[in-house]
Every structure is written in structure tokens, then in C-alpha cells.
Design a protein around this motif. Structure first.
Motif, PDB file in Angstrom:
ATOM      1  N   ASP A  46       0.780  -1.252  -0.142  1.00  0.00           N
ATOM      2  CA  ASP A  46       0.157   0.277  -0.077  1.00  0.00           C
ATOM      3  C   ASP A  46       0.769   1.347  -0.022  1.00  0.00           C
ATOM      4  OD1 ASP A  46       1.119  -0.117   2.757  1.00  0.00           O
ATOM      5  OD2 ASP A  46      -0.903  -0.279   3.544  1.00  0.00           O
ATOM      6  N   GLY A  47       2.279   1.068  -0.260  1.00  0.00           N
ATOM      7  CA  GLY A  47       3.107   2.175  -0.171  1.00  0.00           C
ATOM      8  C   GLY A  47       3.676   2.568   0.958  1.00  0.00           C
ATOM      9  N   TYR A  48       2.920   2.131   2.144  1.00  0.00           N
ATOM     10  CA  TYR A  48       3.358   2.373   3.493  1.00  0.00           C
ATOM     11  C   TYR A  48       4.450   1.540   3.994  1.00  0.00           C
ATOM     12  CZ  TYR A  48       2.953   3.535   8.575  1.00  0.00           C
ATOM     13  OH  TYR A  48       3.066   4.058   9.648  1.00  0.00           O
ATOM     14  N   LYS A 105      -7.225  -3.004  -4.438  1.00  0.00           N
ATOM     15  CA  LYS A 105      -5.829  -3.190  -4.355  1.00  0.00           C
ATOM     16  C   LYS A 105      -5.410  -1.785  -3.862  1.00  0.00           C
ATOM     17  CE  LYS A 105      -5.841  -6.661  -8.227  1.00  0.00           C
ATOM     18  NZ  LYS A 105      -5.367  -6.886  -9.316  1.00  0.00           N
ATOM     19  N   GLY A 106      -4.113  -2.023  -3.134  1.00  0.00           N
ATOM     20  CA  GLY A 106      -3.262  -0.934  -2.717  1.00  0.00           C
ATOM     21  C   GLY A 106      -2.570  -0.426  -3.731  1.00  0.00           C
ATOM     22  N   THR A 107      -2.319  -1.026  -4.605  1.00  0.00           N
ATOM     23  CA  THR A 107      -1.471  -0.399  -6.001  1.00  0.00           C
ATOM     24  C   THR A 107      -2.066  -0.822  -7.018  1.00  0.00           C
ATOM     25  OG1 THR A 107       0.102  -2.256  -5.569  1.00  0.00           O
ATOM     26  CG2 THR A 107       0.805  -0.316  -4.759  1.00  0.00           C
TER      27      THR A 107
END
Ligand SMILES: [Zn+2]
Length: 102
Positions: free
Chosen positions: A31-33, A98-100
């Protein structure tokens, strides 16, 4: 020749009958985190590398991505599509969850 059966109900699926292929692809979402690492980063990295080295390639791959294939009859396929995990809730469709986006 081995007879083809529905993976869910076990019903025989003779040649030419209506059957469906269910491909399940599971992969680790990002998720970019990135969680902040508490402690010495270099030490943490070394620990991680050691952990990775002790795993075999297959385990590592399955941790990231895994594909499963099932053959289902129409009844089971319809049931699966409408509620894959039998939770009573409708499945999400498309890319929404989806996170990405790849
Ligand atoms: Zn079936």
C-alpha cells in the motif's frame, strides 16, 4: 484416462460438458506504506537477510505470490463467483481493493 471431476462437489465432468476454470492468484499487496523500523537499520537489514537466506526459494516465492487452478461445474462456479469464501457477503469486483495499481 483419469476422469475429470468438479473440484468442489466432485461431480463428474465428461468430455464436452460445461466446466469452468477458476484461477486464484494471491500476491502480497503493497500500500506504499513502510513501517518505521525501530532500532539500528543496518542491524535490522542483516537480520532480514539472514532470515531470507534460511528460507528456500519456493517458500519465499509462495510468500509473495501463489497461483491455484480449479475446475468447477457450472453450479459450483456460480456459487463460488457470487461468494468465494461463503461469508454471505458479495465479492469485490475489479481493482477497487488493491493498494497499488500495476
Ligand atoms: Zn461442482
Amino acid at each position: 484416462m483419469r476422469k475429470l471431476r468438479c473440484h468442489s462437489c466432485g461431480k463428474e465432468l465428461p468430455k464436452g460438458s460445461l466446466k469452468y476454470v477458476i484461477e486464484i492468484r494471491s500476491f502480497a499487496d503493497f500500500d506504499g506504506y513502510l513501517e518505521e523500523y525501530e532500532g539500528d537499520i543496518e542491524e535490522g537489514l542483516n537480520e532480514l537477510l539472514d532470515a531470507v537466506e534460511s528460507l528456500d526459494v519456493k517458500t519465499l516465492e509462495e510468500d509473495v505470490s501463489k497461483e491455484l487452478i480449479f475446475i468447477l461445474c457450472k453450479i459450483c462456479r456460480d456459487r463460488f463467483i457470487s461468494d468465494p469464501f461463503q461469508t454471505g457477503r458479495t465479492a469485490f469486483e475489479g481493482e477497487d481493493v488493491k493498494g497499488t495499481i500495476h
